[in-house]
Design an enzyme around this catalytic site. Structure first.
Site, PDB file in Angstrom:
ATOM      1  N   ARG A 289     -17.948  20.632  14.482  1.00  8.07           N
ATOM      2  CA  ARG A 289     -18.844  19.773  13.682  1.00  8.07           C
ATOM      3  C   ARG A 289     -18.615  19.914  12.181  1.00  8.07           C
ATOM      4  O   ARG A 289     -19.510  19.645  11.386  1.00  8.07           O
ATOM      5  CB  ARG A 289     -20.307  20.058  13.999  1.00  8.07           C
ATOM      6  CG  ARG A 289     -20.649  19.763  15.435  1.00  8.07           C
ATOM      7  CD  ARG A 289     -22.111  19.509  15.633  1.00  8.07           C
ATOM      8  NE  ARG A 289     -22.349  19.249  17.039  1.00  8.07           N
ATOM      9  CZ  ARG A 289     -22.481  20.210  17.952  1.00  8.07           C
ATOM     10  NH1 ARG A 289     -22.400  21.474  17.602  1.00  8.07           N
ATOM     11  NH2 ARG A 289     -22.710  19.882  19.193  1.00  8.07           N
TER      12      ARG A 289
ATOM     13  N   LYS B 193     -12.111  10.208   2.057  1.00 15.19           N
ATOM     14  CA  LYS B 193     -11.918   9.410   3.273  1.00 15.19           C
ATOM     15  C   LYS B 193     -10.853  10.067   4.124  1.00 15.19           C
ATOM     16  O   LYS B 193      -9.809  10.482   3.615  1.00 15.19           O
ATOM     17  CB  LYS B 193     -11.402   8.024   2.903  1.00 15.19           C
ATOM     18  CG  LYS B 193     -12.439   7.024   2.521  1.00 15.19           C
ATOM     19  CD  LYS B 193     -11.726   5.677   2.534  1.00 15.19           C
ATOM     20  CE  LYS B 193     -12.530   4.575   1.943  1.00 15.19           C
ATOM     21  NZ  LYS B 193     -11.761   3.319   1.955  1.00 15.19           N
TER      22      LYS B 193
ATOM     23  N   GLU C 297       1.094   2.734  -5.249  1.00 16.45           N
ATOM     24  CA  GLU C 297      -0.349   2.966  -5.441  1.00 16.45           C
ATOM     25  C   GLU C 297      -0.666   3.170  -6.929  1.00 16.45           C
ATOM     26  O   GLU C 297      -1.763   2.836  -7.393  1.00 16.45           O
ATOM     27  CB  GLU C 297      -0.837   4.174  -4.626  1.00 16.45           C
ATOM     28  CG  GLU C 297      -0.658   4.054  -3.115  1.00 16.45           C
ATOM     29  CD  GLU C 297      -1.736   3.256  -2.366  1.00 16.45           C
ATOM     30  OE1 GLU C 297      -2.519   2.529  -3.009  1.00 16.45           O
ATOM     31  OE2 GLU C 297      -1.772   3.368  -1.116  1.00 16.45           O
TER      32      GLU C 297
ATOM     33  N   LYS D 274      -8.649   6.726  -9.887  1.00 17.62           N
ATOM     34  CA  LYS D 274      -9.137   6.882  -8.512  1.00 17.62           C
ATOM     35  C   LYS D 274     -10.475   7.619  -8.519  1.00 17.62           C
ATOM     36  O   LYS D 274     -11.432   7.205  -7.854  1.00 17.62           O
ATOM     37  CB  LYS D 274      -8.098   7.643  -7.681  1.00 17.62           C
ATOM     38  CG  LYS D 274      -8.567   8.007  -6.286  1.00 17.62           C
ATOM     39  CD  LYS D 274      -8.336   6.919  -5.263  1.00 17.62           C
ATOM     40  CE  LYS D 274      -9.167   7.103  -4.004  1.00 17.62           C
ATOM     41  NZ  LYS D 274      -8.439   7.074  -2.760  1.00 17.62           N
TER      42      LYS D 274
ATOM     43  N   GLU E 263     -18.337   3.527  -0.521  1.00 18.58           N
ATOM     44  CA  GLU E 263     -17.770   2.181  -0.438  1.00 18.58           C
ATOM     45  C   GLU E 263     -18.806   1.137  -0.037  1.00 18.58           C
ATOM     46  O   GLU E 263     -18.627   0.398   0.923  1.00 18.58           O
ATOM     47  CB  GLU E 263     -16.558   2.153   0.515  1.00 18.58           C
ATOM     48  CG  GLU E 263     -15.727   0.901   0.284  1.00 18.58           C
ATOM     49  CD  GLU E 263     -14.345   0.934   0.948  1.00 18.58           C
ATOM     50  OE1 GLU E 263     -13.769   2.015   1.088  1.00 18.58           O
ATOM     51  OE2 GLU E 263     -13.873  -0.166   1.276  1.00 18.58           O
TER      52      GLU E 263
ATOM     53  N   ARG F 130     -16.034   0.313  -4.827  1.00 13.48           N
ATOM     54  CA  ARG F 130     -14.869   1.072  -4.346  1.00 13.48           C
ATOM     55  C   ARG F 130     -13.892   0.182  -3.587  1.00 13.48           C
ATOM     56  O   ARG F 130     -12.707   0.510  -3.447  1.00 13.48           O
ATOM     57  CB  ARG F 130     -15.335   2.240  -3.463  1.00 13.48           C
ATOM     58  CG  ARG F 130     -14.200   3.142  -3.018  1.00 13.48           C
ATOM     59  CD  ARG F 130     -14.730   4.442  -2.441  1.00 13.48           C
ATOM     60  NE  ARG F 130     -13.661   5.261  -1.877  1.00 13.48           N
ATOM     61  CZ  ARG F 130     -13.841   6.484  -1.410  1.00 13.48           C
ATOM     62  NH1 ARG F 130     -15.039   7.023  -1.436  1.00 13.48           N
ATOM     63  NH2 ARG F 130     -12.834   7.168  -0.920  1.00 13.48           N
TER      64      ARG F 130
ATOM     65  N   ASN G  21      -8.872  -1.407  -2.408  1.00 13.76           N
ATOM     66  CA  ASN G  21      -8.188  -2.073  -1.289  1.00 13.76           C
ATOM     67  C   ASN G  21      -7.313  -3.236  -1.746  1.00 13.76           C
ATOM     68  O   ASN G  21      -6.754  -3.955  -0.903  1.00 13.76           O
ATOM     69  CB  ASN G  21      -9.207  -2.581  -0.268  1.00 13.76           C
ATOM     70  CG  ASN G  21      -9.863  -1.436   0.468  1.00 13.76           C
ATOM     71  OD1 ASN G  21      -9.239  -0.398   0.684  1.00 13.76           O
ATOM     72  ND2 ASN G  21     -11.125  -1.603   0.819  1.00 13.76           N
TER      73      ASN G  21
ATOM     74  N   HIS H 101      -4.242  -4.202   0.152  1.00 18.37           N
ATOM     75  CA  HIS H 101      -4.299  -3.489   1.430  1.00 18.37           C
ATOM     76  C   HIS H 101      -4.682  -4.359   2.622  1.00 18.37           C
ATOM     77  O   HIS H 101      -4.447  -3.955   3.761  1.00 18.37           O
ATOM     78  CB  HIS H 101      -5.252  -2.297   1.328  1.00 18.37           C
ATOM     79  CG  HIS H 101      -4.638  -1.115   0.630  1.00 18.37           C
ATOM     80  ND1 HIS H 101      -4.224  -1.169  -0.681  1.00 18.37           N
ATOM     81  CD2 HIS H 101      -4.347   0.142   1.049  1.00 18.37           C
ATOM     82  CE1 HIS H 101      -3.723   0.000  -1.035  1.00 18.37           C
ATOM     83  NE2 HIS H 101      -3.785   0.822   0.008  1.00 18.37           N
TER      84      HIS H 101
ATOM     85  N   HIS I  69      -2.019  -3.494   5.085  1.00 19.11           N
ATOM     86  CA  HIS I  69      -2.289  -2.845   6.376  1.00 19.11           C
ATOM     87  C   HIS I  69      -1.822  -3.723   7.545  1.00 19.11           C
ATOM     88  O   HIS I  69      -1.290  -3.222   8.538  1.00 19.11           O
ATOM     89  CB  HIS I  69      -3.789  -2.562   6.538  1.00 19.11           C
ATOM     90  CG  HIS I  69      -4.250  -1.346   5.786  1.00 19.11           C
ATOM     91  ND1 HIS I  69      -5.578  -1.053   5.583  1.00 19.11           N
ATOM     92  CD2 HIS I  69      -3.561  -0.343   5.200  1.00 19.11           C
ATOM     93  CE1 HIS I  69      -5.683   0.085   4.909  1.00 19.11           C
ATOM     94  NE2 HIS I  69      -4.472   0.528   4.650  1.00 19.11           N
TER      95      HIS I  69
ATOM     96  N   HIS J 223       3.675   2.563   4.169  1.00 17.70           N
ATOM     97  CA  HIS J 223       2.420   2.180   3.520  1.00 17.70           C
ATOM     98  C   HIS J 223       2.669   1.672   2.086  1.00 17.70           C
ATOM     99  O   HIS J 223       2.179   0.617   1.701  1.00 17.70           O
ATOM    100  CB  HIS J 223       1.463   3.374   3.506  1.00 17.70           C
ATOM    101  CG  HIS J 223       0.126   3.044   2.921  1.00 17.70           C
ATOM    102  ND1 HIS J 223      -0.779   2.217   3.552  1.00 17.70           N
ATOM    103  CD2 HIS J 223      -0.457   3.394   1.749  1.00 17.70           C
ATOM    104  CE1 HIS J 223      -1.861   2.083   2.806  1.00 17.70           C
ATOM    105  NE2 HIS J 223      -1.692   2.798   1.703  1.00 17.70           N
TER     106      HIS J 223
END
Ligand SMILES: NC(=O)c1ccc[n+]([C@@H]2O[C@H](COP(=O)([O-])OP(=O)(O)OC[C@H]3O[C@@H](n4cnc5c(N)ncnc54)[C@H](O)[C@@H]3O)[C@@H](O)[C@H]2O)c1
Ligand SMILES: [Zn+2]
Length: 375
Positions: A122, A144, A186, A228, A238, A242, A246, A249, A253, A265
């Protein structure tokens, strides 16, 4: 000299130490970050072979117990299966709640090992030592983590803030040219959404950056990580702003997924930014001069700007629709207002719905075609 930031993200503190020789301070920084009895280092096969033993030795010399856990390198291994195998191995090795996870590697590793740390018993403390440029400037900041599933990228994951991020450019020495360029994609994204001056600087620095000149790399790391971090701090979970991270992306993606992850990527995001800049301009959201400026900068950095020949626009949009950026059935994109600024939307979501017909037209225009033969 290393720079330091203490980020308080969503009520948790993350220390970000960036710069040359930062690695020398790793063991004491880890001890401060988490009073863990043992560190489970997670690395992909390539990074483990290059840097695994040295990292184990560094921790042990610093008085920390450590063990190395590996998974096969590559985006295609950022999966539930790798997560299952790694967590089983941690259990078999008797790693308990008094342990912590150290992710050593690129963005695939920081995402996967972060998700292991978020879920193992956990949740156990996490530290990140990013080794690719992409992971240093983007993947390691923000908390993330997650894995890819057949329906799309990063669809199963969590927010789990690392206690420490330590980025030492020393690791970039062993990075391949192609992987370096991926990171630069990026960096272009950060500049494009937030800092026109940095965007212009990048345009003048391509040869120095590609040659990994330490001063140029230092400036890059500093600016990109600042952008960032500021973006994440403004919106840790997000809910709105935020989303601008993307940019490039939604298409990026989809392209990665459609290619079975043969397109990396960074390259997918480079193409995605070119396409989404053109989409924004066609929709009247983005300054019409922005697409050419993006394409020029990416080309100068040796990155692609057009969809591969024969790309099926329908399949690409279908793959994008399977992605999580779809809201109420319409495909939405994070777009630029102009170079250096993302475009807000009236609903505060920072994303824009683009009708499919317009998207198809722009996709056709941004697909690579060999120049017509001369008559
Ligand atoms: N969580 C986030 O906020 C976030 C942000 C951006 C990207 N990402 C994720 O990051 C991933 C892409 O990251 P990436 O490009 O670093 O991929 P990666 O981790 O696969 O690294 C690329 C390649 O470089 C190798 N490598 C890494 N460091 C090296 C070094 N120092 N020397 C030699 N080889 C080295 C790796 O083994 C791999 O083969 C994607 O999965 C993307 O979704 C996450
Ligand atoms: Zn990315």
């Amino acid at each position: 000299m290393a720079t330091e930031r203490l980020l308080a993200i969503g009520g948790e503190e993350c220390r970000v130490v960036v710069g040359r020789r930062a690695l020398l301070r790793l063991a004491p920084l880890l001890r401060e970050a988490a009073g863990a009895e043992r560190w489970a280092i997670i690395a992909d096969s390539r990074v483990a072979a290059l840097h695994g033993e040295a990292m184990l030795a560094r921790l042990r010399e610093g008085g920390l117990a450590a063990a190395l856990f590996r998974f096969p390198a590559g985006e295609e291994h950022k999966t539930r299966e790798s997560w299952a195998r790694l967590t089983d191995e941690l259990i078999a090795a008797g790693i308990g709640r008094d342990a912590a996870v150290l992710a050593l590697g690129g963005g695939v590793t920081t995402d996967l090992a972060g998700f292991v740390a978020a879920t193992y018993l956990r949740g156990v403390p996490l530290a990140l030592v990013p080794t690719s440029l992409l992971a240093m400037i983007d993947a390691s900041v923000g908390g993330k983590c997650g894995v890819d599933v057949p329906a799309g990228k990063n669809l199963v994951g969590a927010f789990h803030q690392p206690r420490l991020v330590l980025a030492d450019p020393e690791f970039l020495r062993t990075l391949s040219e192609a992987d370096l360029r991926d990171g630069l994609a990026e960096a272009v994204k950060h500049a494009a959404i937030a800092d026109a001056e940095h965007f212009a600087w990048l345009g003048t620095q391509a040869p120095r950056l590609l040659a990994r000149e330490p001063d140029a790399i230092d400036t890059l790391l500093d600016h990109s990580i600042a952008i960032k971090a500021e973006t994440v701090l403004a919106d840790p979970h997000e809910r709105g702003q935020r989303a601008i991270l993307n940019f490039g992306h939604t298409i990026g993606h989809a392209l990665e997924r459609l290619s079975g992850y043969a397109v990396s990527h960074g390259k997918a995001v480079a193409i995605g930014m070119s396409v989404e800049a053109a989409l924004g301009a066609a929709a009247g959201v983005t300054d019409p001069d922005a697409p050419a400026a993006i394409a020029r900068l990416l080309t100068g950095l040796g990155l692609p700007t057009r969809l591969p020949p024969g790309t099926d626009a329908g399949a690409l949009l279908e793959a994008a629709a399977g992605d999580k950026k779809r809201r109420n059935g319409t495909l939405r994109y994070a777009l630029l207002a102009r170079i250096g600024a993302a475009a807000p939307s009236a609903d505060g979501a920072w994303t824009h719905a683009i009708p499919e017909a317009l998207a198809r037209r722009v996709l056709a225009e941004t697909t690579f075609r060999a120049s017509p033969a001369r008559p």
